[in-house]
Design an enzyme around this catalytic site. Structure first.
Site, short mmCIF file in Angstrom:
data_model
loop_
_atom_site.label_atom_id
_atom_site.label_comp_id
_atom_site.label_asym_id
_atom_site.label_seq_id
_atom_site.Cartn_x
_atom_site.Cartn_y
_atom_site.Cartn_z
N CYS A 117 -0.21 9.95 1.59
CA CYS A 117 -0.70 9.02 2.62
C CYS A 117 -0.95 9.77 3.92
CB CYS A 117 0.27 7.86 2.80
SG CYS A 117 -0.45 6.45 3.68
N HIS A 218 0.88 5.74 -2.39
CA HIS A 218 2.32 6.07 -2.37
C HIS A 218 2.86 6.14 -3.80
CE1 HIS A 218 3.38 5.89 1.94
NE2 HIS A 218 2.29 5.15 2.01
N GLU A 220 5.49 7.49 -4.90
CA GLU A 220 6.94 7.31 -4.96
C GLU A 220 7.34 5.86 -5.16
OE1 GLU A 220 6.06 6.35 -0.69
OE2 GLU A 220 5.28 7.75 -2.20
#
Length: 241
Positions: A117, A218, A220
């Protein structure tokens, strides 16, 4: 030593944080980031913003096998020659300088890295590109930033023959988005490797780095898919040899 796990450095936030009676400026990073690195077979080391020069950046990278530049507040628009938009965050110049130095050194060393990001946006700025400061004014919607900490799900088209394609497989992947800025003018030497249907750049790569990848989403936030982290850890393991 066979099977030695790569050490992956992750940049962190530097913000006010509360714990019990304490309300202080603190370095921190959501667990999802380094948990993904651990699950991918890497050892996570956190790299908080601090005074930096080229020598310090090199010394830090001497101790890691790969780098992740994480998400966070907007990059200072002065870095790409613009005045701040009314929606742009107050600049975190200490973090900008820290991550700029680390990325610059990583690229020179051809150290595997992943920008997430903000990390992808900073990569483009470091190399001379620019950003859209408020994407809803460009595409006419808030589809990438629902607010309230709620990630939106979006499909992105991945270009064939790229590192991203080799890492993620199929031509279309579903991702978790939370951003109001994106890449505008692509820096020299940066290759776009994924876009969404509205044309927003969703991933970039540097061919001169074995695994030099930036993604606008993202990864994660999807614990069931850690392929990007596995790709970085695998590249770091190969570089160790």
């Amino acid at each position: 030593m066979p099977g030695r796990a790569p050490v992956i450095g992750l940049t962190t936030y530097l913000e006010r944080a509360q714990q019990g009676v304490w309300d202080v400026k603190a370095s921190f990073l959501p667990h999802a980031y380094f948990n993904a690195v651990n699950r991918a077979g890497g050892i996570a080391v956190l790299l908080p913003p601090q005074p930096v020069d080229a020598q310090i950046a090199d010394r830090v990278l001497d101790g890691v096998d790969g780098l992740i530049v994480t998400g966070g507040k907007d990059v200072d628009p002065a870095r790409y020659g613009q005045q701040p938009h009314e929606t742009t965050d107050e600049p975190r110049r200490d973090r900008d300088a820290w991550e700029d130095a680390l990325l610059t050194a990583a690229i020179r060393r051809e150290l595997p890295f992943l920008g997430i990001c903000r990390g992808m946006q900073l990569l483009n700025v470091v190399l001379g590109g620019t950003l859209h400061q408020h994407l809803p004014e460009v595409i006419g919607s808030n589809r990438y930033n629902l607010g309230g900490g709620n990630y939106s799900e979006n499909d992105v088209a991945v270009d064939d023959g790229t590192v991203l394609s080799e890492t993620l497989g199929g031509p279309v992947v579903s991702v978790h988005s939370y951003h109001h800025q994106s890449i505008d003018r692509v820096a020299d030497g940066v290759t776009v490797s994924a876009r969404s249907g509205d044309g927003v750049i969703q991933a970039v790569e540097l061919e001169r780095v074995p695994f030099g990848v930036g993604v606008q989403w993202h990864p994660e936030e999807n614990p069931d898919d850690i392929r990007l982290f596995e790709g970085l850890v695998d590249a770091a393991r190969k570089a160790m040899k």
